[in-house]
Write an enzyme that holds these catalytic residues in place. Structure first.
Site, mmCIF file in Angstrom:
data_model
loop_
_atom_site.group_PDB
_atom_site.id
_atom_site.type_symbol
_atom_site.label_atom_id
_atom_site.label_comp_id
_atom_site.label_asym_id
_atom_site.label_seq_id
_atom_site.Cartn_x
_atom_site.Cartn_y
_atom_site.Cartn_z
ATOM 1 N N SER A 1 122.298 59.382 39.814
ATOM 2 C CA SER A 1 121.973 58.584 40.988
ATOM 3 C C SER A 1 120.523 58.881 41.366
ATOM 4 O O SER A 1 120.193 60.022 41.711
ATOM 5 C CB SER A 1 122.936 58.978 42.121
ATOM 6 O OG SER A 1 122.635 58.307 43.303
ATOM 7 N N LYS B 1 121.895 54.623 38.145
ATOM 8 C CA LYS B 1 122.166 54.069 39.477
ATOM 9 C C LYS B 1 120.945 54.300 40.332
ATOM 10 O O LYS B 1 120.490 55.435 40.474
ATOM 11 C CB LYS B 1 123.402 54.755 40.084
ATOM 12 C CG LYS B 1 123.556 54.593 41.596
ATOM 13 C CD LYS B 1 124.918 55.079 42.053
ATOM 14 C CE LYS B 1 124.889 55.648 43.457
ATOM 15 N NZ LYS B 1 126.215 56.149 43.880
ATOM 16 N N LYS C 1 119.073 53.854 44.078
ATOM 17 C CA LYS C 1 119.248 53.589 45.501
ATOM 18 C C LYS C 1 118.308 52.462 45.908
ATOM 19 O O LYS C 1 117.130 52.461 45.484
ATOM 20 C CB LYS C 1 118.921 54.853 46.315
ATOM 21 C CG LYS C 1 119.879 56.003 46.051
ATOM 22 C CD LYS C 1 121.260 55.680 46.563
ATOM 23 C CE LYS C 1 122.187 56.881 46.507
ATOM 24 N NZ LYS C 1 123.518 56.572 47.039
ATOM 25 N N ASP D 1 122.662 50.810 44.581
ATOM 26 C CA ASP D 1 123.490 51.281 45.701
ATOM 27 C C ASP D 1 122.731 51.054 47.008
ATOM 28 O O ASP D 1 121.705 51.686 47.256
ATOM 29 C CB ASP D 1 123.810 52.769 45.514
ATOM 30 C CG ASP D 1 124.775 53.294 46.573
ATOM 31 O OD1 ASP D 1 125.159 52.525 47.477
ATOM 32 O OD2 ASP D 1 125.151 54.489 46.487
ATOM 33 N N GLU E 1 126.607 48.428 44.696
ATOM 34 C CA GLU E 1 127.445 49.333 45.477
ATOM 35 C C GLU E 1 127.134 49.195 46.971
ATOM 36 O O GLU E 1 125.974 49.301 47.386
ATOM 37 C CB GLU E 1 127.199 50.768 44.985
ATOM 38 C CG GLU E 1 128.093 51.815 45.608
ATOM 39 C CD GLU E 1 127.841 53.216 45.010
ATOM 40 O OE1 GLU E 1 127.272 53.306 43.900
ATOM 41 O OE2 GLU E 1 128.208 54.197 45.670
ATOM 42 N N ASP F 1 132.113 51.738 48.462
ATOM 43 C CA ASP F 1 131.901 53.185 48.632
ATOM 44 C C ASP F 1 132.265 53.517 50.087
ATOM 45 O O ASP F 1 133.437 53.806 50.380
ATOM 46 C CB ASP F 1 130.462 53.580 48.278
ATOM 47 C CG ASP F 1 130.179 55.070 48.474
ATOM 48 O OD1 ASP F 1 131.056 55.788 48.961
ATOM 49 O OD2 ASP F 1 129.056 55.537 48.154
ATOM 50 N N LYS G 1 135.415 58.825 46.020
ATOM 51 C CA LYS G 1 134.688 60.038 46.378
ATOM 52 C C LYS G 1 135.666 60.888 47.169
ATOM 53 O O LYS G 1 135.984 60.566 48.316
ATOM 54 C CB LYS G 1 133.472 59.650 47.213
ATOM 55 C CG LYS G 1 132.289 60.535 46.985
ATOM 56 C CD LYS G 1 131.128 60.132 47.838
ATOM 57 C CE LYS G 1 130.290 59.048 47.226
ATOM 58 N NZ LYS G 1 129.016 58.857 47.954
ATOM 59 N N GLY H 1 129.852 61.140 44.135
ATOM 60 C CA GLY H 1 129.558 62.519 44.506
ATOM 61 C C GLY H 1 128.806 62.579 45.818
ATOM 62 O O GLY H 1 128.372 61.552 46.355
HETATM 63 O O1 OSB Z 1 126.258 56.658 48.231
HETATM 64 O O2 OSB Z 1 126.913 57.583 46.442
HETATM 65 C C1 OSB Z 1 126.327 57.663 47.536
HETATM 66 C C2 OSB Z 1 124.871 61.166 47.893
HETATM 67 C C3 OSB Z 1 125.116 61.399 49.227
HETATM 68 C C4 OSB Z 1 125.699 60.426 49.985
HETATM 69 C C5 OSB Z 1 126.050 59.193 49.420
HETATM 70 C C6 OSB Z 1 125.824 58.959 48.085
HETATM 71 C C7 OSB Z 1 125.193 59.953 47.325
HETATM 72 C C8 OSB Z 1 124.830 59.762 45.947
HETATM 73 C C9 OSB Z 1 124.673 60.993 45.104
HETATM 74 O O3 OSB Z 1 124.577 58.691 45.448
HETATM 75 C C10 OSB Z 1 125.701 61.064 44.085
HETATM 76 C C11 OSB Z 1 125.811 62.450 43.532
HETATM 77 O O4 OSB Z 1 126.416 63.326 44.180
HETATM 78 O O5 OSB Z 1 125.351 62.676 42.422
HETATM 79 MG MG MG Z 2 127.202 55.031 47.302
#
Ligand code: OSB
Ligand code: MG
Length: 378
Positions: free
Chosen positions: A145, A171, A173, A198, A223, A248, A272, A300
């Site tokens: 991510s 992925k 952001k 995401d 996402e 999510d 998650k 995660g």
């Molecule tokens: O939206 O998936 C998410 C981390 C913190 C809060 C929300 C998200 C995330 C990540 C990191 O995208 C995913 C990871 O733990 O590798």
């Molecule tokens: Mg997410």
């Protein structure tokens, strides 16, 4: 169901908490802002037979991603949850979790305590958590991510480095101003890789947003672009797009996840376990998605190896058919709290731990070094 029935009796002697402050070596920026330190709550459950299990509640300074914060997690564990289980005997983790089934919220806290119970039960049964949950695969495909960068070039360089290590799915952001142009560049640079974006609820409405432009990029999924409770707008958006939307933040309980799917608010679910409040509700979401033909993957919360170990065990269940957010601790922390820890292999997968308990050896010496506060129920 057979799979949850192998757990020997668990008598809780004490629940101890460690507040650990972990500086991030690489800051992580999402639509919510930038994270530079992780204040995680670790749960240490000790059984009357001396068996110890750990669990992790991912910390959060502000209730942005979910209502939970580090402080609310501490409150729930000390005032609501530890008192319900200390000194009591349980047939297994499901009975432990039943002690909070009437409570709302505090999902990071219930998740951490449930995981600690699984770690104890797993050692007493002499079987890895993955087996107790009904896991079927011994390796989990891993994606990374990627946070929001200053420049597209910086992002592309980081992706390049991760792909060289074996990670498969990309992925990124996104937020308004850092979305379709960036995603197009990433698709162009890595045409053979799966790419997800995401939105982390960063798009308040459907209006004036680049949905159709994103839809043309052949993304694996989009996402959670809209707010967690915007189920009808998500369903309207899904109707307009070929690209699957992934739930999510919206998937907080099994029933609400089923409702969102029934509305058509998404076609993929990010499971998650911290957001859902435990491995058992996560298995429930896995099962309801499987029954509806909806693929899932394991998300995660930048957990250390302790939290990630349970995510890996969960992701070994059959309907986890898409790559997980499962980067190893080395990408975020100076050192992990388990050793040996895991890493991605050249084939892009991470091995599901076979060791009973957390799954990796917990380094209590390192935990002690990062601990800023402790508490114990007995
Ligand atoms: O939206 O998936 C998410 C981390 C913190 C809060 C929300 C998200 C995330 C990540 C990191 O995208 C995913 C990871 O733990 O590798
Ligand atoms: Mg997410």
């Amino acid at each position: 169901m057979q799979r949850l029935d192998h757990n020997p009796t668990l008598k809780v002697r004490s629940v101890a908490l460690h507040l650990v402050d972990l500086p991030l070596i690489n800051r992580f920026r999402t639509a919510y802002g930038t994270t530079t330190t992780k204040r995680t709550v670790l749960v240490r459950l000790e059984d009357a037979d001396g068996v110890v299990g750990w669990g992790e509640a991912p910390g959060s300074e502000q209730p942005l991603y979910a209502p939970d914060t580090t402080e609310s997690t501490w409150y729930a564990l000390t005032k609501l949850l530890a008192p319900r289980v200390t000194g009591r005997e349980f047939a297994g983790p499901a009975e432990v979790a039943a002690t909070w089934s009437a409570l709302q919220g505090y999902r990071y806290a219930t998740h951490a305590l449930e995981c600690a119970a699984w770690a104890v039960a797993s050692q007493k049964a002499g079987r890895p958590v993955a087996d107790l949950l009904g896991g079927v695969r011994d390796a989990v495909p891993a994606g990374e991510s990627f946070g929001i960068h200053e420049t597209v070039a910086g992002l592309l360089a980081e992706i390049e480095a991760r792909l060289a290590e074996g990670f498969t799915r990309i992925k990124i952001k996104i937020e308004p101003g850092w979305d379709v142009d960036v995603a197009r560049e990433v698709r162009r640079a890595f045409p053979d890789h799966q790419v997800t974006v995401d939105g982390n609820c960063g798009y308040p409405t459907l209006e004036r947003q680049p949905w159709e432009a994103l839809d043309e990029l052949g993304l694996l999924m989009i996402e959670q672009p809209l707010p967690a409770d915007a189920l009808v707008p998500m369903a309207e958006l899904q109707e307009r797009l070929h690209t699957p939307l992934c739930l999510d933040e919206a998937a907080t309980t099994p029933n609400l996840t089923a409702a969102a799917l029934r509305l058509g608010a998404g076609r993929i679910v990010n499971i998650k376990p911290a957001r859902l409040g435990g491995l058992l509700p996560s298995v429930a979401v896995h099962d309801l998605c499987r029954d509806r033909g909806v693929p899932v993957w394991c998300g995660g919360m930048l957990e250390t190896g302790i939290g990630r170990a349970f995510n890996l065990a969960l992701a070994s269940l059959p309907n986890f058919t898409l790559p997980a957010d499962m980067s190893p601790a080395r990408l975020f922390y100076a050192e992990d709290l388990v050793e040996p820890t895991f890493d991605v292999r050249a084939d892009g997968t991470i091995a599901v731990p076979r060791l009973p308990g957390v799954g990796f050896p917990v380094r209590e010496d390192r935990i002690a070094r990062y601990t800023t506060e402790t508490w114990s129920s007995a």
